[in-house]
Write an enzyme that holds these catalytic residues in place. Structure first.
Site, mmCIF file in Angstrom:
data_model
loop_
_atom_site.group_PDB
_atom_site.id
_atom_site.type_symbol
_atom_site.label_atom_id
_atom_site.label_comp_id
_atom_site.label_asym_id
_atom_site.label_seq_id
_atom_site.Cartn_x
_atom_site.Cartn_y
_atom_site.Cartn_z
ATOM 1 C CE LYS A 261 20.262 66.285 46.963
ATOM 2 N NZ LYS A 261 20.166 65.327 45.852
ATOM 3 N NE ARG B 177 25.980 56.439 45.747
ATOM 4 C CZ ARG B 177 25.588 56.508 44.474
ATOM 5 N NH1 ARG B 177 26.308 55.966 43.520
ATOM 6 N NH2 ARG B 177 24.443 57.076 44.160
HETATM 7 N N1 BES Z 1 19.312 61.937 48.768
HETATM 8 C C1 BES Z 1 19.581 61.794 47.396
HETATM 9 C C2 BES Z 1 18.615 60.877 46.673
HETATM 10 C C3 BES Z 1 17.188 61.307 46.595
HETATM 11 C C4 BES Z 1 16.693 61.856 45.447
HETATM 12 C C5 BES Z 1 16.317 61.091 47.639
HETATM 13 C C6 BES Z 1 15.371 62.218 45.360
HETATM 14 C C7 BES Z 1 15.010 61.460 47.554
HETATM 15 C C8 BES Z 1 14.537 62.018 46.404
HETATM 16 C C9 BES Z 1 20.987 61.222 47.173
HETATM 17 O O1 BES Z 1 21.904 61.516 48.141
HETATM 18 C C10 BES Z 1 21.478 61.780 45.882
HETATM 19 O O2 BES Z 1 21.607 62.959 45.804
HETATM 20 N N2 BES Z 1 21.720 60.923 44.910
HETATM 21 C C11 BES Z 1 22.183 61.332 43.621
HETATM 22 C C12 BES Z 1 23.279 60.404 43.189
HETATM 23 C C13 BES Z 1 24.001 60.844 41.959
HETATM 24 C C14 BES Z 1 24.829 62.078 42.261
HETATM 25 C C15 BES Z 1 24.886 59.733 41.465
HETATM 26 C C16 BES Z 1 21.000 61.255 42.644
HETATM 27 O O3 BES Z 1 20.223 60.308 42.742
HETATM 28 O O4 BES Z 1 20.866 62.164 41.845
HETATM 29 ZN ZN ZN Z 2 22.878 63.388 47.828
#
Ligand code: BES
Ligand code: ZN
Ligand code: ZN
Length: 504
Positions: free
Chosen positions: A277, A351
């Site tokens: 990230k 997931r």
């Molecule tokens: N933990 C994150 C989702 C999240 C985003 C929680 C913002 C709280 C605030 C999750 O694990 C994630 O990173 N999801 C990705 C999925 C994508 C790579 C398909 C996302 O939502 O960007």
């Molecule tokens: Zn994530």
């Protein structure tokens, strides 16, 4: 906060502050408001006439030393439009009253319920609202300020004949709100103070204290059970994963009775893994365990409120780190259920761990499943920080949960899920892939992935990514982890038990 029910006459109610509420365009002349107006020498009707006291939602009007009252202050909170008023609004205004008074060194509050609100549900909402805003922690500050929390609160408006209703609501509201605060404490913990092992220890300590049975699976047991999806996320971290299982069993349970499974995502820190990230806001990813915390918090209340159905919480927990052994985009993993997964993006890790959490919950005998997870940024795009995204495979069960969310005052909104989205998670090399190949619909695609592991079991997925954390103080709540889900899930469990099955 210590709570009592005070059935004495208005003039005798002793407290630093007496709180009540007024509807929009309501002249303060009827019932208790009329009495308060008289006690304050007509101050309320004068303020109403001047246009200062309007009753607009969460407006606060504070009067000092009203002559005819023992209380030193009278706080009148706006209740908004009468026809839009329900327990959700009552909970918020009770909360806002505590926020207003806390900053004024007030220690004791008496909350006066209006004539129509002398029910158990109203008492519960008031108590919940007050406990939730009284929540404050300076655990990691060395210069601790003297606490400005309210120490004692009383419910007034009820008389001796209805005292039992107030007591019932109070008892329920207290345990539910304290359990939500327990979930919030976990959500606020930095990831170095709450690793998967520490989360498991805290969940186990809570369970033992509450009289619930608990089973913590360590990395060896997780490997033995072939939880390949959970292990794939954990392999990039020096911290070992845990699977936390907490079980509530009612004293009498018929064979073949439905069993409610609560599966919660508990990533104690989400760096994204190799699909790392950006640095901006990454510190917030300590709250990526709030789905798990909600389930653990709900179990704490369930232990006390004792629904008539069995409830099992299953919380897979790990960090998502880009260590030397971390999984890489393109890797294929074998989940506990046997389904193979191509990991296109290591940041779509929630997931993966839920896939094994759900498989294990089914193996433990859960007949109905609810999962909660801070799963996608996409749900924030769709619903902002206001509503939880709800996906369900069984309409009756989903309707039951949405009804519980209304009672609990937690905003939730259904989003669609159907087989057309399945196309998007088809993989060229494995059974499925962990991100969608098409455009958009990120929250739905994530739900579709989880659904693959639920089979025929009625299932609901709550995407709480937008609602589990609050960046700013709200009149009715502190910033930080919100504990969203706890109240709805407890209500659902109580009713699920009553009906024998939620999907009837
Ligand atoms: N933990 C994150 C989702 C999240 C985003 C929680 C913002 C709280 C605030 C999750 O694990 C994630 O990173 N999801 C990705 C999925 C994508 C790579 C398909 C996302 O939502 O960007
Ligand atoms: Zn994530
Ligand atoms: Zn995550």
């Amino acid at each position: 906060m210590e709570f009592t029910v005070d059935t004495r006459a208005l003039a005798k109610l002793e407290a630093d502050s007496l709180v009540t509420y007024l509807f929009e365009q309501e002249k303060p002349v009827e019932g208790v408001l009329g009495q308060l107006d008289a006690a304050s020498g007509g101050a309320l009707t004068k303020l109403f006439a001047s246009g200062e006291l309007t009753g607009k939602m969460l407006e606060t009007t504070l009067l000092y030393y009203p002559q005819g009252l023992t209380a030193q202050r009278l706080l009148v909170v706006g209740a908004g439009k009468r026809d839009k008023f329900g327990t959700a609004e009552l909970r918020r205004l009770a909360a806002a009253s505590v926020r207003t008074l806390k900053s004024r060194q007030v220690k004791t509050v008496t909350f006066l319920a209006r004539e129509n609100d002398r029910t158990p549900a109203a008492a519960q909402a008031i108590v919940e609202g007050m406990i939730l805003t009284n929540f404050y922690s300076d655990k990691y500050k060395t210069d601790k300020k003297p606490g400005n929390e309210i120490t004692a609160a009383a419910l007034a408006g009820w008389d001796e004949s209805s005292r039992a209703d107030a007591d019932l609501g109070l008892a329920r509201g207290r345990v539910i709100a304290e359990s939500q605060n327990f979930a919030r404490e976990l959500g606020n913990e930095p990831s170095n103070r709450l690793t998967p092992r520490m989360l498991a220890d805290r969940a186990a300590a809570m369970a033992r204290e509450a009289g619930l049975s608990v089973d913590i699976l360590d990395e060896n047991k997780i490997a033995e059970l072939k939880m390949g999806a959970l292990l794939s996320v954990a392999q990039g971290s020096a911290e070992p994963p845990r699977m936390i299982i907490i079980t509530y069993t009612p004293s009498t349970v018929k064979s073949g009775a439905p069993v409610l499974g609560l599966v919660g995502k508990a990533i104690t820190f989400d760096t994204g893994g190799i699909s790392i990230k950006p640095a901006n806001d990454m510190e917030k990813m300590k709250y990526d365990m709030c789905g798990g915390a909600a389930m653990i918090g709900a179990m704490r209340a369930i232990a006390v409120l004792k629904p008539s159905c069995k409830v099992i919480a299953v919380v897979p927990s790990t960090e998502n780190m880009p260590g030397g052994r971390a999984q890489k985009p393109g890797d294929v993993q074998i989940s506990m259920a046997g389904k193979t997964i191509e990991v296109i993006n290591t940041d779509a890790e929630g997931r993966l761990i839920l896939a094994d959490g759900i498989a294990y919950a089914k193996q433990l005998g859960c007949t109905h499943l609810v999962d909660a997870a801070t799963l996608t940024g996409a749900v924030v795009v769709a619903l902002s920080n206001v509503n939880v995204g709800v996906f369900g495979s069984d309409q009756a069960f989903t309707d039951q949960l949405l009804a519980s969310s209304k009672v609990a005052g937690e905003k939730m909104w259904p989003l669609p899920i159907d087989d057309d989205y399945r196309e998007m998670i088809k993989s060229g090399i494995a059974d499925i892939q962990n991100v969608g190949s098409g455009k958009g619909g990120g929250a739905i695609v994530a739900a579709m992935f989880i659904k693959e592991f639920t089979g025929d079991t009625p299932w609901i997925h709550l995407d709480i990514a937008g609602t589990a954390w609050q960046d700013d103080v709200k009149p009715w709540n502190a910033k930080g982890a919100t504990g969203v889900g706890v109240r709805t899930l407890v209500d659902l469990a109580m009713k699920f038990g009553e009906d024998g099955s939620a999907s009837k």
